[in-house]
Design an enzyme around this catalytic site. Sequence first.
Site, PDB file in Angstrom:
ATOM      1  N   CYS B 122      11.898  22.492  18.960  1.00 32.67           N
ATOM      2  CA  CYS B 122      12.380  24.216  18.880  1.00 32.67           C
ATOM      3  C   CYS B 122      13.649  24.695  19.842  1.00 32.67           C
ATOM      4  O   CYS B 122      14.390  23.918  19.608  1.00 32.67           O
ATOM      5  CB  CYS B 122      11.068  24.972  19.439  1.00 32.67           C
ATOM      6  SG  CYS B 122      11.156  26.664  18.945  1.00 32.67           S
ATOM      7  N   HIS B 253       6.574  22.484  16.226  1.00 29.70           N
ATOM      8  CA  HIS B 253       6.002  22.161  17.116  1.00 29.70           C
ATOM      9  C   HIS B 253       4.947  21.238  17.122  1.00 29.70           C
ATOM     10  O   HIS B 253       3.703  21.371  16.817  1.00 29.70           O
ATOM     11  CB  HIS B 253       5.467  23.408  18.129  1.00 29.70           C
ATOM     12  CG  HIS B 253       6.150  24.334  18.404  1.00 29.70           C
ATOM     13  ND1 HIS B 253       6.794  24.159  19.844  1.00 29.70           N
ATOM     14  CD2 HIS B 253       6.976  25.366  18.338  1.00 29.70           C
ATOM     15  CE1 HIS B 253       7.783  25.055  20.102  1.00 29.70           C
ATOM     16  NE2 HIS B 253       7.657  25.897  19.104  1.00 29.70           N
ATOM     17  N   GLU B 255       3.641  19.470  19.296  1.00 29.94           N
ATOM     18  CA  GLU B 255       2.532  19.600  20.335  1.00 29.94           C
ATOM     19  C   GLU B 255       1.617  20.466  20.023  1.00 29.94           C
ATOM     20  O   GLU B 255       0.313  20.262  20.864  1.00 29.94           O
ATOM     21  CB  GLU B 255       3.301  19.473  21.732  1.00 29.94           C
ATOM     22  CG  GLU B 255       3.712  21.071  21.796  1.00 29.94           C
ATOM     23  CD  GLU B 255       5.163  21.480  21.109  1.00 29.94           C
ATOM     24  OE1 GLU B 255       5.487  20.704  20.311  1.00 29.94           O
ATOM     25  OE2 GLU B 255       5.477  22.505  21.745  1.00 29.94           O
TER      26      GLU B 255
END
Lengths: 783, 291
Positions: B122, B253, B255
């Site tokens: 990002c 993302h 994660e």
Amino acid sequence: MELDPSVYISRNLPFELYEVDILNASDEQLAVISDEMGLALSVDEMRRIKEYFRQKGRNPTDIELQALGQAWSEHCCYKSSKYFLKKYLFGIEAPQNIFVIEEDAGVVEFDEEHAYVVALESHNHPSAIEPYGGAATGIGGILRDVVCMGAQPVALVDPLFFGHLDTPYEALPSGVKHPLYLMNGVVAGIRDYGNRVGIPTVAGMIFFDEGYTGNCLVNVGCVGIAKKNHLIRSRVGGVGDVFVLVGGKTGRDGIHGVTFASTELDEKSEEESRGAVQLGNPIVKEPLIHACLEANEKGLLTGMKDLGGGGLSCVIGEMALAGGFGAEVHLERVPLKEKEIKPWEIWVSESQERMMLSVRPENVDEVLYIFDKWDVDATVIGKVIDEKILRVFYQGYKIYEMDIEFVTSGPEYCRPYTVEKREIQTSVFDVPEPEDYEDIFRSILAHPNVASKEFAIRQYDHEVRASTVLKPLNGIAGWESHGDAAVIKPLEDSWKGLAITSDVNPAYTKIDPFWGTAVAFDEMCRNLVAVNSVPHSFADCLNFGNPEKPLRLGDFHESVRALGWMARNLGIPCVSGNVSFYNETPYSFVPPTPTLMGVGMVEDVRKVISMDLKRRGTALILINETRPEFGGSVYSSVRGFEDSNVPKSSPEHLRKSIETMLSLFSNFRILSCHDVAEGGVAVALGEMCIGGHMGCEVEIRAERADIALFSESATRWIVEVKEEDYTDVVEFLRKSGLKAGVLGFTGGKDMILRGAKTTKPLIYMNIDEVDTTWRNGLSRYMG
Amino acid sequence: MRWIQLGEMDCRGIWGDDMEREDIRVAVVRIEGTNCERETALAFKRLEVFAEEVHLKQFYSDMIRDEDKRSLHDYHAVVFPGGFSAGDYIRAGAIFSARVRSVLRKDLKKFIGEGWPVLGICNGFQVLVELGALPAFDGISEKPEMALGINDSSRFECRPTFLKVENQKILFTRNLGKNVVMFPSAHAEGKVIFPSGREEEYIERLKENNQIVFRYVDRNGDYAGYPWNPNGSIYNIAGICNPEGNVLGLMPHPERAFHPVSHPEWTRNQQKDGDGKGFFEGIVSYLEKKV
């Protein structure tokens, strides 16, 4: 300030300081002084100050009077509300309570080692003047309330209330901004602050009513998590502790914020009070949070408190007094945004992104290193002293000396109040059944208070921190619908979770503040239960009009009474809250708006239930009774009739229902569950269909199908269960004393609702049409 | 494994035999306003490697105490996390990358040249682009060769995004085990933009080098427009790597998709693992095996 040389006597010092001659002032002059200095104190209050200084044998300085104006404002000392809050709401004992009510945020047990922290506040007046900045600093403030308990914020919540988006410009009173402008500004402010600071915005609401046209409401809530042994309080540790001011610099923004919030808005507010709106900076806040928590976790602090309303003036006095001590402060040490700022302005400025720490002298260097590492200003500005006196020095001159107990002994009033019964003669039985149910259903789905709030939800980062297990939108990606409550998994090593929801339906409270508030509580519990969590605690933000008007205070009284009645009987503690009065203008006042933020305990986030339909051929069961309760309903608004019969709740029945639902979830496989609220069963079913992108076929056997479909009776849920389970589920519910019946079955691509009287279905709509109607309800105003 | 000290500041050792997981060191670099460093470091820690959030100042500032000082060469992988570094009030990632350029440029060039993984998620993707580390057709460029512009919707978009894995051979994607993954997106500036008039040339060049790693698709795996492509990115590009495949930048993302319960549809269809887990496992197993 208009300076009358006979009253304001300039001291001969290297900086500007006035002595205010109140000892020789008449009552009339006292009122003028309060007004000219922007103190917002009454003549009685000014007289008390005069008496105090008469005993001291001297006149007050400007900074002393300003400090009292802050400390004794409605916003800081709750002078009009405290009596009622104590009588009805405070003191609900619960084993999970750790620190409730008395701190900036409520602290509640999460597990053996951890506590969660809850705070909810309003930022109404600033947002009405400057929506973007007002909303942004609202988030900043609520984050500090949570951080100052030693907790890491994990979720933000933002309930918002505006006038109708189609209000014609010419209908706006002078000085009032258009609801669409306000809404876009507020949403953008929340987005740009919340997203930057990196805390997910996971829940909220947007409600429209003409009562909010002159005075929109912007409430903001936050939940945090802390290790119990890292919890810290807003009090100094002992004599010799040093005050370290950390974070942003101090400027002229946010002068008189609390006194501004403690008076009505009018057309001059913009011009006069622009300076009362603070300026936020999330990129100072983000490292400030890290640095404060790091210093706290290393055990370097004895106390921590945020600088909010009243600025330094409130924080120093409150922290010192809570510890049982006094303080000395050297104001010239405060880092400033601008030169030429007067001492009293430094003292009361509400500049954002600041926190106050109390530190043992031997730990100061370590604390300063941590803040330096994060590039955050940290400055020693004073120390704790033994006497309960607050002294302020500026460039070596003593400019302020008062007893802390006097400063913080704000008045407490039991103002006169009148409880008004709003009798409405008509009811749902005065209108015929609709000829075209589909038409009505479309209008309800597209009603701004029902329609999708996706445009706002998707502008908020609701997934940062990667712990949002149940998101604000549920269902198949691309077809998501509104969930009942968001669920956060706050700890890395535990599957335990927190469910979060915010609720109130002002259409009900407007007609009946007592039952409207009771039902807000009911809805909060319903939403928490729907996702399979146990309602555990709540915070309230009570937004009302001018408490000096008996009718407004009557509404407040009824609302607080209902809240206390529900909470006490259910054993769900009110752990923190905020009262916002004076939400009124010469043209209108807001509907009574007791916003609630509920927190539910989730034993295992993997067992959470979402509201979207899951499978074809499953059964839909409606739990609890539907009564002809149409007061404040969307149906009544769409069909244009009035009804005083708002939905009601009973704590005993709600408690039994919660217990039964939770035991239903552990005994049966419940595929989905949704609470029934605005728009009744029809909207609840519609939302479930949208989220699952799946149809259903439902049969309504009631005499009046419109009552069955659109009534907003409380304490109801719809659950989806496997076909082979439904008889057992219904029997389980009935045995537990709840009413339950099968509404119909899922499947197909159409939403089909049949009545008892005709063979042609009442509603036969493709789910894509249901989806589009609901999804475009609000966006059509957005251009 | 052999543990050879290369210099005073280098406690990384050099490649010898397979590394043990706990010897792998990952830095997640933060400054004010980065805000995904915690969960990004956690993704690595869950795979039992050592990961820490490192403030950029720890690499260069005099005020940092010795025990807090770090060198890039202490690590085996470097991640620039998501967030709004320095507020992103000018072009996203511009300030963070300018600071990195001024203090770490040589170190980072060496780090990348040695084949260590560098990841930008990002805002981190924006930083790598601003640094010239992506697309890096001919090595790290002096000036940015592409940009991540404001979304077509002109606003922040937080939504699940489905990504087709176009290059399954690089270290980041080798362990995904799927053609389409769900990593959520949350950004206001994620639209891949190439120099005007040279778009085709850029896309061809990226394709030739196998640099296009992720492209936005709908939930059926077909290339699609808004909202599936949340920003209007050219050619639906969500993530690209350098020609060597050890530097990756992506807007979505991973994660945030580590646990099965992170998936937006997890209450409907349960997966054993989140798609993000395979992504981070790719990095870790590469570091374990690289000899």
